[in-house]
Design an enzyme around this catalytic site. Sequence first.
Site, PDB file in Angstrom:
ATOM      1  N   GLU A   1      40.810  49.286  32.095  1.00  0.00           N
ATOM      2  CA  GLU A   1      39.975  50.439  32.411  1.00  0.00           C
ATOM      3  C   GLU A   1      40.317  51.725  31.658  1.00  0.00           C
ATOM      4  OE1 GLU A   1      40.975  49.676  36.617  1.00  0.00           O
ATOM      5  OE2 GLU A   1      38.895  50.204  37.036  1.00  0.00           O
TER       6      GLU A   1
ATOM      7  N   GLN B   1      34.807  38.255  40.761  1.00  0.00           N
ATOM      8  CA  GLN B   1      36.141  38.766  40.446  1.00  0.00           C
ATOM      9  C   GLN B   1      37.067  38.568  41.640  1.00  0.00           C
ATOM     10  OE1 GLN B   1      34.039  42.574  38.543  1.00  0.00           O
ATOM     11  NE2 GLN B   1      36.253  42.823  38.537  1.00  0.00           N
TER      12      GLN B   1
ATOM     13  N   ARG C   1      40.069  57.388  44.226  1.00  0.00           N
ATOM     14  CA  ARG C   1      40.476  57.328  42.820  1.00  0.00           C
ATOM     15  C   ARG C   1      39.848  58.472  42.015  1.00  0.00           C
ATOM     16  NH1 ARG C   1      43.209  54.078  39.084  1.00  0.00           N
ATOM     17  NH2 ARG C   1      43.966  52.655  40.674  1.00  0.00           N
TER      18      ARG C   1
HETATM   19  N1  MTE Z   1      36.605  43.168  29.681  1.00  0.00           N
HETATM   20  C1  MTE Z   1      35.605  42.270  29.562  1.00  0.00           C
HETATM   21  N2  MTE Z   1      35.425  41.653  28.378  1.00  0.00           N
HETATM   22  N3  MTE Z   1      34.778  41.994  30.617  1.00  0.00           N
HETATM   23  C2  MTE Z   1      34.922  42.614  31.838  1.00  0.00           C
HETATM   24  O1  MTE Z   1      34.175  42.346  32.774  1.00  0.00           O
HETATM   25  N4  MTE Z   1      36.215  44.263  33.165  1.00  0.00           N
HETATM   26  C3  MTE Z   1      37.053  45.455  33.111  1.00  0.00           C
HETATM   27  C4  MTE Z   1      38.257  45.238  32.203  1.00  0.00           C
HETATM   28  N5  MTE Z   1      37.859  44.671  30.950  1.00  0.00           N
HETATM   29  C5  MTE Z   1      35.980  43.576  31.981  1.00  0.00           C
HETATM   30  C6  MTE Z   1      36.817  43.803  30.864  1.00  0.00           C
HETATM   31  C7  MTE Z   1      37.536  45.888  34.419  1.00  0.00           C
HETATM   32  S1  MTE Z   1      36.510  46.795  35.398  1.00  0.00           S
HETATM   33  C8  MTE Z   1      38.796  45.608  34.858  1.00  0.00           C
HETATM   34  S2  MTE Z   1      39.358  46.196  36.336  1.00  0.00           S
HETATM   35  C9  MTE Z   1      39.715  44.788  34.068  1.00  0.00           C
HETATM   36  O2  MTE Z   1      39.131  44.318  32.859  1.00  0.00           O
HETATM   37  C10 MTE Z   1      40.167  43.608  34.900  1.00  0.00           C
HETATM   38  O3  MTE Z   1      40.950  42.724  34.210  1.00  0.00           O
HETATM   39  P1  MTE Z   1      42.534  42.932  33.949  1.00  0.00           P
HETATM   40  O4  MTE Z   1      43.102  43.535  35.169  1.00  0.00           O
HETATM   41  O5  MTE Z   1      43.001  41.552  33.697  1.00  0.00           O
HETATM   42  O6  MTE Z   1      42.637  43.831  32.768  1.00  0.00           O
HETATM   43  C1  QUE Z   2      41.361  50.493  42.360  1.00  0.00           C
HETATM   44  C2  QUE Z   2      40.568  49.412  42.546  1.00  0.00           C
HETATM   45  C3  QUE Z   2      40.333  48.906  43.843  1.00  0.00           C
HETATM   46  C4  QUE Z   2      40.923  49.543  44.930  1.00  0.00           C
HETATM   47  C5  QUE Z   2      41.720  50.645  44.727  1.00  0.00           C
HETATM   48  C6  QUE Z   2      41.939  51.105  43.436  1.00  0.00           C
HETATM   49  C7  QUE Z   2      39.525  47.762  44.095  1.00  0.00           C
HETATM   50  C8  QUE Z   2      39.382  47.300  45.426  1.00  0.00           C
HETATM   51  C9  QUE Z   2      39.987  47.996  46.482  1.00  0.00           C
HETATM   52  C10 QUE Z   2      39.923  47.599  47.870  1.00  0.00           C
HETATM   53  C11 QUE Z   2      40.385  48.451  48.854  1.00  0.00           C
HETATM   54  C12 QUE Z   2      40.423  48.071  50.184  1.00  0.00           C
HETATM   55  C13 QUE Z   2      39.999  46.820  50.561  1.00  0.00           C
HETATM   56  C14 QUE Z   2      39.511  45.950  49.593  1.00  0.00           C
HETATM   57  C15 QUE Z   2      39.492  46.342  48.263  1.00  0.00           C
HETATM   58  O1  QUE Z   2      40.716  49.089  46.204  1.00  0.00           O
HETATM   59  O2  QUE Z   2      38.990  47.185  43.146  1.00  0.00           O
HETATM   60  O3  QUE Z   2      39.094  44.725  49.939  1.00  0.00           O
HETATM   61  O4  QUE Z   2      40.051  46.411  51.865  1.00  0.00           O
HETATM   62  O5  QUE Z   2      38.647  46.187  45.624  1.00  0.00           O
HETATM   63  O6  QUE Z   2      42.739  52.160  43.220  1.00  0.00           O
HETATM   64  O7  QUE Z   2      39.991  48.811  41.494  1.00  0.00           O
HETATM   65 MO1  MOS Z   3      37.519  46.899  37.674  1.00  0.00          MO
HETATM   66  S1  MOS Z   3      36.213  48.367  38.264  1.00  0.00           S
HETATM   67  O1  MOS Z   3      38.698  47.493  38.861  1.00  0.00           O
HETATM   68  O2  MOS Z   3      36.784  45.573  38.386  1.00  0.00           O
END
Ligand code: MTE
Ligand code: QUE
Ligand code: MOS
Length: 763
Positions: free
Chosen positions: A719, A203, A316
């Site tokens: 999410e 990712q 978070r």
């Molecule tokens: N949907 C699918 N099909 N597969 C995935 O891995 N990951 C989820 C969500 N939906 C995921 C998913 C997570 S953890 C996140 S943060 C978001 O997709 C990331 O993509 P977006 O920011 O483009 O919605």
């Molecule tokens: C939600 C997220 C992430 C986040 C904060 C959120 C996330 C993530 C990081 C993060 C923070 C500091 C770093 C870094 C990543 O913060 O996915 O490399 O230096 O990677 O509220 O999903």
């Molecule tokens: Mo989603 S847990 O922010 O990859």
Amino acid sequence: MQDDQIKGGVGTQITHDSAALHVSGRALYIDDLPEPERLLHGYIVMSPVAHGKLLSIDPSHALELPGVVDFIKASDIPGHNEIGPIFTGEPLLAESVVEYVGQPVAVIAAEAHELACRAADRIQVHCEELPPVLSIEEALALKSFVSKPHALTKGDPDKAMLNSPQKLKGELRIGGQDHFYLEGQVAMAIPFEGEMKVFSSTQNPTEVQCLVAECLGVPFHTVSVETRRMGGGFGGKETQPAIMACCAAILARRNNRPVKIRVIRDDDMIMTGKRHPFLASYEVGFDEQGRILALNMTLACNAGNTADLSSSILDRALFHSDNTYFLEHCRIQGYACKTNTVSNTAFRGFGGPQGMLAIENIIDEIALALGRDPLEIRQINLYGVEDRNVTPYHQKVEDNISAELIDELVQSSEYHKRRKEIEEFNRTQPLVKKGIALSPVKFGISFTTSFLNQAGALVHIYKDGSIALNHGGTEMGQGLFTKVAQVVAQEFCVDVSRIKITATDTTKVPNASATAASSGSDLNGKAAQDAALMIKNRLISFLSQHFGVDENAVEFMPNQVRIGEEILSFDKVIDLAYHQRISLSSTGYYSTPKIYYDRETASGHPFYYYAYGACVSEVVLDTLTGEYKLLRSDILHDVGNSLNPAIDLGQIEGAFIQGVGWLTMEELWWDSKGSLKTHAPSTYKIPTCRDIPIDFRVQIKPNCSNREETIYRSKAVGEPPFMLGISVWLALKDALGAARNGSGRIRLNAPATPEALLLALQA
Ligand code: MTE
Ligand code: QUE
Ligand code: MOS
């Protein structure tokens, strides 16, 4: 004949760009790519103990197998042995100590995958065992943390608690969750001319690029990372892919041969991080109506052996332990406990689900104590619109629609009527009991680490009028590529079929953030729009000069452009522009406005906006076996103006079911030596098609434009709906209450497996 509308514009329900490939098995994942000549297969050797001094690693039994080519340990890493995303001190390969069962300690390379796998098994890792810390409680007692504790405070919680007419104390244990992506972790590194090209199921291609370069000790520009798609990530591929990518790249460079590393499912589950288990302890003060007057809560998570993203995940969790409720006086403290288990990582919701479950459980406890319907307690505590709208981190909630959304859902799901029917059912049925619950969601959108909220894109129009689109976001099944292509189609007013979505590639768009925090389409959609508008504005100014008309007289119509009286096809316009030497390529960039957070004062405006939703779930519980069935779930969820309602609906359904899995069936179990025993689907139960609600009614909230200027006023969707699964856990708790005839408190933790339900019944 021209159509009066483009095909696949913003807001239309086109299918995922790879849908046909997915369902026919033709979509290429990294392990499906044609294998380069002389490919070696790497495999990772894991620590056998949870905590120990690493005395020696003996590869001789592996190296004597014909076809085993190379072996590396920490001291063979040419650059840094560091892969921490935020903090240092997170080694790729263990040096002098091992800190969890499954920790990578060495890597073997062989001519075939199975051979590498077998060879890894033959490597002898000798450790002098040290006592492990395995639980949150032990770590708390030792003050063993991976990052500084953090706390949110508002008002005067101690005084408000003293003055509260009613008080409750309690504890809630919340389990972790394995990502169970269908495609396991995999990377392939290809060395050429002193450079390294890495295909990684990640990712976060930029982070893989940086970490591979640091492990090799070379500048970032000599490493490139490409990701066309993942077979699911769910947060499990935010930081973990660095292990496979770095190991593959180091072996590739030593042997000057391409190297692929793919770990089998069991090892993937043992080696890589999961959702953080949490322990919530609280005291809540409230009045006779059930209104919360004071809250004192501690959230302690099991971070595992290193920090990884735990500090941000804990933030978070703290930021979501209000959910939709106004907490006038509160203190919410967070601890990220260091233990000798695998380092936990991002998972859909990123701590939000754990914080939210804690407060939803508290609301439920208040209702039980007062003998009231929990829905009333929820409604009475909701954030207000004009006042009662400041969060524990001092951001004002300005877009609150939770009250009206809940009202609509209560109506459409016939909550009150069904509550009565369920009471009647439970009166007449001694052995099976029904339960129902409504739970709301308010989820903050933005990375709370403000600098991550930026994105870049690259758009080319070729001479024939076809368009190539690239951005820093990655596709993991969520439909991001499709949505961003829709945005670009809309900008140029052309059919989406004209747009070729290309693989995420660090050489095309640099310095991208992880595709995470649900912000993929918000950030990359805006960046791609910016790039498209740049080219479009160039075309407008060129056409107006060339044809001698006002810029306002140039109008992009479906697959055509009107220039004054003249109408040209889009292709013709591009051909003309090219021959008149107009640049048909542009980068684009976006950074989210209005956000900031000061950790020192624990206050600020970390979220650009909130996404809202609610769910009513009804279950039936067999009190003899603890088995249950999810009878019906009604969801009403806010996605702003949807970029693609079909994709958003899929996200809502999928996230909800994944949340239900987390809270009702997926149970991780470690033995007393810290060894994970649930590392395959035989012992780890994820939801399947048989587990969806028998009656499933999912609605996108209509006419719900985002009040902030997001891309076409849409809202993030990835999410937030995960947390709608909480309604099922609450419904099970409600059924338990019915089974126990309202006698005493119900001790139910998560996950509420049949076993846990049976134990709660007997307690
Ligand atoms: N949907 C699918 N099909 N597969 C995935 O891995 N990951 C989820 C969500 N939906 C995921 C998913 C997570 S953890 C996140 S943060 C978001 O997709 C990331 O993509 P977006 O920011 O483009 O919605
Ligand atoms: C939600 C997220 C992430 C986040 C904060 C959120 C996330 C993530 C990081 C993060 C923070 C500091 C770093 C870094 C990543 O913060 O996915 O490399 O230096 O990677 O509220 O999903
Ligand atoms: Mo989603 S847990 O922010 O990859």
